[in-house]
Write a protein that holds these residues in place. Structure first.
Motif, PDB file in Angstrom:
ATOM      1  N   PHE A   1       0.823  -1.199   0.000  1.00  0.00           N
ATOM      2  CA  PHE A   1       0.000   0.000   0.000  1.00  0.00           C
ATOM      3  C   PHE A   1       0.867   1.263   0.000  1.00  0.00           C
ATOM      4  CE2 PHE A   1      -2.248  -3.461   1.990  1.00  0.00           C
ATOM      5  CZ  PHE A   1      -3.515  -3.400   1.456  1.00  0.00           C
ATOM      6  N   GLN A   2       0.204   2.397  -0.123  1.00  0.00           N
ATOM      7  CA  GLN A   2       0.909   3.674  -0.080  1.00  0.00           C
ATOM      8  C   GLN A   2       1.484   3.938   1.305  1.00  0.00           C
ATOM      9  OE1 GLN A   2      -1.455   6.966  -1.610  1.00  0.00           O
ATOM     10  NE2 GLN A   2      -2.655   5.579  -2.879  1.00  0.00           N
ATOM     11  N   GLN A   3       0.755   3.541   2.340  1.00  0.00           N
ATOM     12  CA  GLN A   3       1.078   3.963   3.701  1.00  0.00           C
ATOM     13  C   GLN A   3       1.679   2.854   4.562  1.00  0.00           C
ATOM     14  OE1 GLN A   3       1.092   6.963   4.859  1.00  0.00           O
ATOM     15  NE2 GLN A   3       0.080   8.027   3.173  1.00  0.00           N
ATOM     16  N   PHE A   4       2.435   1.952   3.978  1.00  0.00           N
ATOM     17  CA  PHE A   4       3.274   0.973   4.678  1.00  0.00           C
ATOM     18  C   PHE A   4       2.454  -0.038   5.494  1.00  0.00           C
ATOM     19  CE2 PHE A   4       5.602   5.194   5.403  1.00  0.00           C
ATOM     20  CZ  PHE A   4       6.014   5.270   4.086  1.00  0.00           C
ATOM     21  N   ASN A   5       1.616   0.442   6.448  1.00  0.00           N
ATOM     22  CA  ASN A   5       0.761  -0.421   7.264  1.00  0.00           C
ATOM     23  C   ASN A   5       1.541  -1.453   8.066  1.00  0.00           C
ATOM     24  OD1 ASN A   5      -1.447   0.954   6.286  1.00  0.00           O
ATOM     25  ND2 ASN A   5      -1.989  -0.582   4.769  1.00  0.00           N
TER      26      ASN A   5
ATOM     27  N   VAL B   1      10.408  -2.635   3.816  1.00  0.00           N
ATOM     28  CA  VAL B   1       9.977  -3.674   4.752  1.00  0.00           C
ATOM     29  C   VAL B   1       8.588  -4.178   4.357  1.00  0.00           C
ATOM     30  CG1 VAL B   1       9.260  -4.132   7.133  1.00  0.00           C
ATOM     31  CG2 VAL B   1      11.396  -2.923   6.688  1.00  0.00           C
ATOM     32  N   ALA B   2       7.701  -3.264   3.964  1.00  0.00           N
ATOM     33  CA  ALA B   2       6.362  -3.673   3.534  1.00  0.00           C
ATOM     34  C   ALA B   2       6.433  -4.577   2.306  1.00  0.00           C
ATOM     35  CB  ALA B   2       5.508  -2.440   3.249  1.00  0.00           C
ATOM     36  N   ILE B   3       7.347  -4.283   1.396  1.00  0.00           N
ATOM     37  CA  ILE B   3       7.529  -5.153   0.222  1.00  0.00           C
ATOM     38  C   ILE B   3       8.039  -6.518   0.652  1.00  0.00           C
ATOM     39  CG2 ILE B   3       8.868  -5.468  -1.896  1.00  0.00           C
ATOM     40  CD1 ILE B   3       8.819  -2.386  -2.203  1.00  0.00           C
ATOM     41  N   ALA B   4       9.030  -6.537   1.545  1.00  0.00           N
ATOM     42  CA  ALA B   4       9.570  -7.811   2.035  1.00  0.00           C
ATOM     43  C   ALA B   4       8.489  -8.615   2.744  1.00  0.00           C
ATOM     44  CB  ALA B   4      10.747  -7.555   2.972  1.00  0.00           C
ATOM     45  N   ARG B   5       7.638  -7.943   3.511  1.00  0.00           N
ATOM     46  CA  ARG B   5       6.557  -8.640   4.215  1.00  0.00           C
ATOM     47  C   ARG B   5       5.617  -9.327   3.233  1.00  0.00           C
ATOM     48  NH1 ARG B   5       2.553  -5.190   7.957  1.00  0.00           N
ATOM     49  NH2 ARG B   5       2.210  -4.215   5.921  1.00  0.00           N
ATOM     50  N   ALA B   6       5.234  -8.631   2.165  1.00  0.00           N
ATOM     51  CA  ALA B   6       4.363  -9.243   1.166  1.00  0.00           C
ATOM     52  C   ALA B   6       5.052 -10.414   0.486  1.00  0.00           C
ATOM     53  CB  ALA B   6       3.939  -8.203   0.136  1.00  0.00           C
ATOM     54  N   LEU B   7       6.347 -10.305   0.217  1.00  0.00           N
ATOM     55  CA  LEU B   7       7.082 -11.380  -0.445  1.00  0.00           C
ATOM     56  C   LEU B   7       7.201 -12.620   0.429  1.00  0.00           C
ATOM     57  CD1 LEU B   7       9.934  -9.298  -2.111  1.00  0.00           C
ATOM     58  CD2 LEU B   7       8.032 -10.426  -3.282  1.00  0.00           C
TER      59      LEU B   7
ATOM     60  N   ASP C   1       0.253  -0.283  -4.863  1.00  0.00           N
ATOM     61  CA  ASP C   1      -0.628   0.874  -4.989  1.00  0.00           C
ATOM     62  C   ASP C   1       0.165   2.143  -4.710  1.00  0.00           C
ATOM     63  OD1 ASP C   1      -2.714   2.603  -5.224  1.00  0.00           O
ATOM     64  OD2 ASP C   1      -3.754   1.970  -3.392  1.00  0.00           O
ATOM     65  N   GLU C   2       0.697   2.740  -5.771  1.00  0.00           N
ATOM     66  CA  GLU C   2       1.503   3.958  -5.678  1.00  0.00           C
ATOM     67  C   GLU C   2       2.509   3.856  -4.530  1.00  0.00           C
ATOM     68  OE1 GLU C   2      -0.293   7.724  -6.366  1.00  0.00           O
ATOM     69  OE2 GLU C   2      -2.102   6.866  -7.212  1.00  0.00           O
ATOM     70  N   PRO C   3       3.440   2.912  -4.609  1.00  0.00           N
ATOM     71  CA  PRO C   3       4.316   2.623  -3.471  1.00  0.00           C
ATOM     72  C   PRO C   3       5.292   3.733  -3.126  1.00  0.00           C
ATOM     73  CG  PRO C   3       5.050   1.431  -5.425  1.00  0.00           C
ATOM     74  CD  PRO C   3       3.724   2.043  -5.764  1.00  0.00           C
ATOM     75  N   THR C   4       5.428   4.744  -3.987  1.00  0.00           N
ATOM     76  CA  THR C   4       6.360   5.840  -3.681  1.00  0.00           C
ATOM     77  C   THR C   4       5.651   7.153  -3.368  1.00  0.00           C
ATOM     78  OG1 THR C   4       6.558   6.450  -6.027  1.00  0.00           O
ATOM     79  CG2 THR C   4       8.130   4.836  -5.178  1.00  0.00           C
ATOM     80  N   SER C   5       4.321   7.162  -3.375  1.00  0.00           N
ATOM     81  CA  SER C   5       3.608   8.443  -3.264  1.00  0.00           C
ATOM     82  C   SER C   5       3.736   9.076  -1.890  1.00  0.00           C
ATOM     83  CB  SER C   5       2.134   8.258  -3.611  1.00  0.00           C
ATOM     84  OG  SER C   5       1.501   7.436  -2.651  1.00  0.00           O
TER      85      SER C   5
END
Length: 253
Positions: free
Chosen positions: A95-99, A157-163, A173-177
């Motif tokens: 997501f945009q906001q890490f979560n 970290v959010a990307i690693a978590r999804a992986l 979803d707009e990961p750099t916004s």
């Protein structure tokens, strides 16, 4: 540019419609994503890009249409637990906001879902988590807390978590916004590495250079419809739609 494998789709939607109250947001969107595809979804704010991703991951219920993941129809309004589990495993989302969970360390953020949802042994989850942290260049931050990280580090970290769920396809979803400009590059570098490794990705983005250089296909959404679709060369150098030409002109493309 990543070249599509031409394989059968791992994710496909047909004729998706979604309304919020009396406002139509998606109006008959159809798209398919094959293994190894890197598809950038571009378009003006409010055109339905984020809603499309949330429908592809069933975080939003769509009002009409169908959804298939790995050849299985997951269109039912109420999915049984087994199908929801399949969806969460096969379709990752960033997501945009890490979560990130602020009360958990980086390592615990990464191991929670594989351990609880997939039922993997905790030791295996930790090994997988460290591998994914190494992939995003944060192996030395495993025991840090989210509040100790920069915005770019949180997104990695959010990307690693999804992986860690070993998905068949990743939605971004707009990961750099939400990032400061100087942090955008480190996240885009991770996405480039994933693309080069063959990860199937659908990326909602305003980073036109990324869309042009890394994608093998671009979807332009306008008013809830796919107004134009094609290779980056076609979309960026010979757009057919006047609305697309205007949109790209705002980015100096």
């Amino acid at each position: 540019m990543i070249v599509s494998s031409g394989a059968a789709p791992v994710l496909a939607c047909r004729n998706l419609h979604k309304r919020f109250a009396d406002q139509p947001v998606l109006q008959g969107v159809s798209a398919s994503f094959a293994k190894g595809d890197v598809v950038s979804v571009i378009g003006p704010s409010g055109c339905g890009k984020s809603t499309l991703l949330r429908c592809l991951n069933r975080l939003e219920r769509f009002d009409q249409g169908s959804l298939e993941v790995m050849g299985r129809d997951l269109s039912a309004r109420r999915l049984p637990w087994g199908e929801r589990r399949l969806l969460r495993r096969q379709v990752g989302m960033v997501f945009q906001q890490f979560n990130l969970f602020p009360h958990l360390s980086v390592l615990d953020n990464l191991t929670l879902a594989p351990h609880r949802i997939l039922g993997l042994p905790l030791a295996d989850c930790r090994q997988r988590a460290r591998q994914q942290l190494a992939l995003v260049g944060l192996e030395d931050r495993a025991h840090a807390w989210p509040q100790q990280l920069s915005g770019g580090q949180k997104q990695r970290v959010a990307i690693a978590r999804a992986l860690c769920m070993d998905p068949a396809v990743m939605l971004f979803d707009e990961p750099t916004s939400a990032l400061d400009p100087e942090l955008v590059g480190e996240v885009l570098a991770v996405l480039r590495r994933l693309a080069e490794a063959g990860m199937t990705m659908v990326v909602v983005t305003h980073e036109m250079r990324f869309a042009r250089e890394v994608s093998n296909r671009v979807l332009f959404l306008n008013e809830g419809r796919v107004e134009e679709e094609g290779s980056p060369d076609q979309v960026f150098t010979a757009p057919r739609s006047g609305r697309l030409r205007t949109f790209l002109g705002r980015f100096g493309v």
